[in-house]
Motif scaffolding. Structure first.
Motif, PDB file in Angstrom:
ATOM      1  N   ARG A  83      78.123  39.554  60.682  1.00  0.00           N
ATOM      2  CA  ARG A  83      77.825  39.482  62.104  1.00  0.00           C
ATOM      3  C   ARG A  83      78.959  38.796  62.843  1.00  0.00           C
ATOM      4  O   ARG A  83      79.436  37.742  62.433  1.00  0.00           O
ATOM      5  N   THR A 142      75.578  51.891  64.248  1.00  0.00           N
ATOM      6  CA  THR A 142      76.746  51.322  64.927  1.00  0.00           C
ATOM      7  C   THR A 142      76.806  49.805  64.814  1.00  0.00           C
ATOM      8  O   THR A 142      77.652  49.170  65.444  1.00  0.00           O
ATOM      9  N   ARG A 156      76.810  42.062  66.800  1.00  0.00           N
ATOM     10  CA  ARG A 156      77.212  43.346  66.250  1.00  0.00           C
ATOM     11  C   ARG A 156      77.924  43.124  64.932  1.00  0.00           C
ATOM     12  O   ARG A 156      78.774  42.238  64.816  1.00  0.00           O
ATOM     13  N   ARG A 197      74.708  47.395  65.769  1.00  0.00           N
ATOM     14  CA  ARG A 197      74.149  46.559  66.833  1.00  0.00           C
ATOM     15  C   ARG A 197      72.862  45.915  66.352  1.00  0.00           C
ATOM     16  O   ARG A 197      71.944  46.598  65.905  1.00  0.00           O
ATOM     17  N   SER A 241      68.860  41.884  72.778  1.00  0.00           N
ATOM     18  CA  SER A 241      69.692  43.072  72.961  1.00  0.00           C
ATOM     19  C   SER A 241      69.003  44.032  73.915  1.00  0.00           C
ATOM     20  O   SER A 241      67.867  44.460  73.665  1.00  0.00           O
TER      21      SER A 241
END
Length: 238
Positions: free
Chosen positions: A228, A213, A221, A215, A143
């Motif tokens: 997930r 959020t 996400r 992530r 990420s």
């Protein structure tokens, strides 16, 4: 006289091993099924190979961003501390932005507000553990936002750790150089801090935002149900 193929039949037929007529051009079934299945398996294998290659590229990119930001923060922190020691030693605080910011040199053996000033070595140990965890995470990181967050934390942690290891009064008990004070000089309104502290705070705030959020560090996400989401597949991979 034998009769030839009937005109207009559209396809010639050939005798098989048992004498039965089979259409010419039809793929013979293989031992494990029709030939078309082999092509589907090969396509699936190509997609998986593409995904693996794409994942490796993403991990390298995230690791590069993390290390690049970490080293940039470390360098900036070192330069600003060096300039502060050269220009602010023995001077009155320098007022900037109409009193919003003051540059006043201080040395801190603890954390904010000099918390734990008598146990400097504990902060050194905690920092080393945090740095080790970040480097371990970098091997699996996919990420970019998380790479930015952890890069800021890594650079800030390294910047202050260098002070605790190499500055007076001794190894792993050195005092951190601070020089930025807001609203009032000498940290009267808010603790005096440095570039490393700023990077740490920004990195931690970004990490909290990413967690809230949904992530994840693997690039996925969390959905509304807390699960997930499946990784997306590009058109080239499909």
């Amino acid at each position: 006289m034998t009769a030839g193929p009937t005109p207009g039949s559209g396809r010639a037929e050939a005798a098989g091993p048992t004498g039965s007529a089979e259409p010419v051009g039809r793929p013979a079934p293989g031992p494990d099924g029709p030939v078309e299945a082999d092509g589907a398996i090969e396509a699936d294998g190509a997609v998986e190979a593409d995904r693996a290659a794409d994942g490796a590229t993403t991990r390298r990119r995230a690791a590069s961003i993390l290390l690049g930001i970490g080293l940039a923060v470390l360098a900036l922190d070192f330069v600003t501390k060096h300039l502060a020691l050269q220009a602010l030693e023995g001077r009155e605080p320098v007022e900037l932005l109409g009193g919003l910011v003051y540059l006043s040199l201080t040395r801190n053996s603890g954390a904010a507000w000099s918390i734990g000033a008598d146990h400097t070595w504990i902060f050194s140990l905690i920092t080393i553990l945090v740095i080790g965890w970040i480097l371990w995470t970098a091997l699996r990181l996919r990420s970019v936002p998380w790479a930015v967050s952890l890069g800021l934390v890594l650079g800030g942690a390294l910047g202050n750790l260098m002070d605790r290891i190499f500055r007076a009064p001794g190894w792993f008990v050195g005092h951190v150089v601070d020089m930025i004070s807001v609203l009032e000089p000498y940290g009267r309104a808010f603790p005096v801090f440095n570039v490393a502290d700023s990077a740490l705070v920004c990195g931690v705030c970004l990490a909290v935002f990413l967690e809230l959020t949904g992530r994840q560090r693997d690039g996925r996400r969390l959905g509304r149900d807390g699960r997930r989401a499946a990784p997306t597949v590009s058109r080239e991979q499909a």
